[in-house]
Scaffold this active site. Structure first.
Site, PDB file in Angstrom:
ATOM      1  N   ASP A  24       0.827  -1.213   0.000  1.00  0.00           N
ATOM      2  CA  ASP A  24       0.000   0.000   0.000  1.00  0.00           C
ATOM      3  C   ASP A  24       0.860   1.261   0.000  1.00  0.00           C
ATOM      4  O   ASP A  24       1.956   1.274   0.558  1.00  0.00           O
ATOM      5  CB  ASP A  24      -0.919  -0.023   1.234  1.00  0.00           C
ATOM      6  CG  ASP A  24      -2.113   0.897   1.068  1.00  0.00           C
ATOM      7  OD1 ASP A  24      -2.376   1.370  -0.064  1.00  0.00           O
ATOM      8  OD2 ASP A  24      -2.798   1.151   2.086  1.00  0.00           O
ATOM      9  N   ARG A  28       0.201   7.666  -2.642  1.00  0.00           N
ATOM     10  CA  ARG A  28       0.796   8.706  -1.799  1.00  0.00           C
ATOM     11  C   ARG A  28       2.255   8.946  -2.162  1.00  0.00           C
ATOM     12  O   ARG A  28       2.744  10.071  -2.123  1.00  0.00           O
ATOM     13  CB  ARG A  28       0.659   8.326  -0.316  1.00  0.00           C
ATOM     14  CG  ARG A  28      -0.716   8.676   0.256  1.00  0.00           C
ATOM     15  CD  ARG A  28      -0.991   7.932   1.533  1.00  0.00           C
ATOM     16  NE  ARG A  28      -1.390   6.549   1.256  1.00  0.00           N
ATOM     17  CZ  ARG A  28      -1.512   5.614   2.184  1.00  0.00           C
ATOM     18  NH1 ARG A  28      -1.228   5.889   3.434  1.00  0.00           N
ATOM     19  NH2 ARG A  28      -1.905   4.397   1.849  1.00  0.00           N
ATOM     20  N   ASN A  72     -11.082  -2.789  -5.394  1.00  0.00           N
ATOM     21  CA  ASN A  72     -10.322  -1.826  -6.199  1.00  0.00           C
ATOM     22  C   ASN A  72     -11.013  -1.478  -7.528  1.00  0.00           C
ATOM     23  O   ASN A  72     -10.631  -0.525  -8.206  1.00  0.00           O
ATOM     24  CB  ASN A  72      -8.884  -2.310  -6.456  1.00  0.00           C
ATOM     25  CG  ASN A  72      -7.983  -2.202  -5.232  1.00  0.00           C
ATOM     26  OD1 ASN A  72      -7.067  -3.005  -5.048  1.00  0.00           O
ATOM     27  ND2 ASN A  72      -8.229  -1.208  -4.373  1.00  0.00           N
ATOM     28  N   ARG A 198      -5.070  -1.933   8.763  1.00  0.00           N
ATOM     29  CA  ARG A 198      -6.259  -2.766   8.557  1.00  0.00           C
ATOM     30  C   ARG A 198      -5.940  -3.833   7.513  1.00  0.00           C
ATOM     31  O   ARG A 198      -4.942  -3.727   6.792  1.00  0.00           O
ATOM     32  CB  ARG A 198      -7.463  -1.923   8.104  1.00  0.00           C
ATOM     33  CG  ARG A 198      -7.215  -1.114   6.843  1.00  0.00           C
ATOM     34  CD  ARG A 198      -8.440  -0.296   6.418  1.00  0.00           C
ATOM     35  NE  ARG A 198      -8.051   0.660   5.381  1.00  0.00           N
ATOM     36  CZ  ARG A 198      -7.641   1.894   5.625  1.00  0.00           C
ATOM     37  NH1 ARG A 198      -7.595   2.349   6.868  1.00  0.00           N
ATOM     38  NH2 ARG A 198      -7.280   2.687   4.637  1.00  0.00           N
TER      39      ARG A 198
HETATM   40  C1  IPE Z   1      -5.522  -2.858  -0.322  1.00  0.00           C
HETATM   41  O1  IPE Z   1      -5.157  -1.531  -0.415  1.00  0.00           O
HETATM   42  C2  IPE Z   1      -5.472  -3.516  -1.673  1.00  0.00           C
HETATM   43  C3  IPE Z   1      -4.145  -3.676  -2.267  1.00  0.00           C
HETATM   44  C4  IPE Z   1      -3.009  -3.342  -1.735  1.00  0.00           C
HETATM   45  C5  IPE Z   1      -4.137  -4.324  -3.558  1.00  0.00           C
HETATM   46  P1  IPE Z   1      -6.229  -0.365  -0.599  1.00  0.00           P
HETATM   47  O2  IPE Z   1      -5.457   0.888  -0.694  1.00  0.00           O
HETATM   48  O3  IPE Z   1      -7.143  -0.685  -1.732  1.00  0.00           O
HETATM   49  O4  IPE Z   1      -7.073  -0.447   0.743  1.00  0.00           O
HETATM   50  P2  IPE Z   1      -7.933   0.649   1.522  1.00  0.00           P
HETATM   51  O5  IPE Z   1      -8.945   1.172   0.549  1.00  0.00           O
HETATM   52  O6  IPE Z   1      -6.986   1.714   1.973  1.00  0.00           O
HETATM   53  O7  IPE Z   1      -8.525  -0.087   2.676  1.00  0.00           O
HETATM   54  C1  IPE Z   2      -1.526   0.223  -3.370  1.00  0.00           C
HETATM   55  O1  IPE Z   2      -1.313   1.586  -3.439  1.00  0.00           O
HETATM   56  C2  IPE Z   2      -1.655  -0.381  -4.729  1.00  0.00           C
HETATM   57  C3  IPE Z   2      -2.959  -0.979  -5.007  1.00  0.00           C
HETATM   58  C4  IPE Z   2      -4.059  -0.826  -4.330  1.00  0.00           C
HETATM   59  C5  IPE Z   2      -2.989  -1.789  -6.191  1.00  0.00           C
HETATM   60  P1  IPE Z   2      -2.536   2.597  -3.460  1.00  0.00           P
HETATM   61  O2  IPE Z   2      -2.909   2.864  -4.865  1.00  0.00           O
HETATM   62  O3  IPE Z   2      -3.634   2.098  -2.608  1.00  0.00           O
HETATM   63  O4  IPE Z   2      -1.841   3.864  -2.828  1.00  0.00           O
HETATM   64  P2  IPE Z   2      -2.490   4.878  -1.810  1.00  0.00           P
HETATM   65  O5  IPE Z   2      -3.058   4.087  -0.674  1.00  0.00           O
HETATM   66  O6  IPE Z   2      -3.523   5.630  -2.539  1.00  0.00           O
HETATM   67  O7  IPE Z   2      -1.336   5.751  -1.392  1.00  0.00           O
HETATM   68 MG    MG Z   3      -4.111   2.343  -0.660  1.00  0.00          MG
END
Ligand code: IPE
Ligand code: IPE
Ligand code: MG
Length: 255
Positions: A24, A28, A72, A198
């Site tokens: 994750d 950001r 997603n 989480r």
């Molecule tokens: C979890 O991350 C899914 C993946 C890393 C693929 P998200 O960024 O989608 O989760 P939330 O929305 O912050 O819970």
């Molecule tokens: C995790 O990074 C990658 C996937 C969910 C595939 P994010 O895209 O959720 O990055 P943030 O949480 O917005 O920073």
């Molecule tokens: Mg994320």
């Protein structure tokens, strides 16, 4: 504990054998650099390559990474297709090397709903590496813990409806064998990057007794150093699996 529950031996001091990572913070990471989220995801693929490469050095036998959740799909269409494109890119550029290095690739998650070209790539990655056994890389893609539990429950219900199983045949081992992670090593450690604390619907069943480690590093900055920290944290934990700690108390009780 019944013999049916697949829990690792609590006496093992080392490990983890099986690490799952919620990758994750790509968005950001990009935002902090004034870049589009796409570039964060791209940098995230490089972090994945570094991490897969480093994992065996820590004695890790299986790495399960969360690439795309069933939730997603709520992201803008352009970002969804971007994430799909990255899987393609990862497989196209790395499949030969992974296959050569003895890595077995397994993709967890629902195949229905995936674009045809992605489904085809997923199948190719699995069949090309099916004979490998040095390391297991599980990519959770279009994966949701709840969806996986529902799919397992449906499969068992179908067995019952067909007269091949009775409701009382269902126990932890049987249910576990119906999940997409069936056959893999028990989950020891779940790591989540970016400071979020989480599970976001990842490995709900498998994480029952896994250690959870949350790291502030954003996923594109991940690599051997961050993994070393997570492993060290894991090794400092005491896993009891509902039992009691082995230690001075045992000596007192025995003596
Ligand atoms: C979890 O991350 C899914 C993946 C890393 C693929 P998200 O960024 O989608 O989760 P939330 O929305 O912050 O819970
Ligand atoms: C995790 O990074 C990658 C996937 C969910 C595939 P994010 O895209 O959720 O990055 P943030 O949480 O917005 O920073
Ligand atoms: Mg994320």
């Amino acid at each position: 504990m019944t013999s049916a529950t697949r829990l690792p031996d609590p006496s093992q001091a080392q490990g983890p054998r099986h690490v799952a990572v919620i990758m994750d913070g790509n968005g950001r990471w990009a935002k902090a650099r004034g870049m589009p989220r796409t570039l964060g995801h791209r940098a995230g693929v490089n972090a994945l390559k570094r991490t897969v490469e480093a994992a065996p050095d820590f004695g890790i036998e299986c790495l399960t990474v969360f690439g795309f959740s069933t939730e997603n799909w709520r992201r803008p269409v352009a970002e969804v297709s971007d994430l799909m494109g990255l899987v393609k890119l990862y497989v196209q550029t790395d499949l030969d090397r992974l296959a050569r290095e003895g890595v077995r690739v397994r993709v967890l998650g629902r195949r229905t709903g995936l674009p045809a070209d992605i489904a085809e790539i997923v199948e190719r990655a699995e069949s090309k590496t099916a004979h490998n056994s040095r390391f297991l890389l599980q990519v959770a893609f279009n994966y949701g813990g709840q969806a996986d539990l529902i799919d397992a429950a449906r499969r068992f219900a179908e067995e019952v409806a067909a007269g091949r199983a009775a409701p009382q045949d269902l126990d932890e081992a049987r249910f576990g064998s119906l999940l997409s992670t069936a056959g893999g090593p028990p989950l020891d450690l779940v790591v989540r990057t970016s400071g979020e604390r989480r599970l976001s619907n990842f490995l709900l069943w498998e994480a029952a007794y896994a250690e959870l480690v949350f790291q502030d590093v954003l996923w594109p900055d991940y690599g051997p150093e961050a993994l070393a920290e997570a492993v060290a944290e894991y090794r400092s934990r005491e896993r009891r699996f509902g039992g009691v700690a082995a230690g001075p108390h045992d000596a007192l009780a025995a003596g």
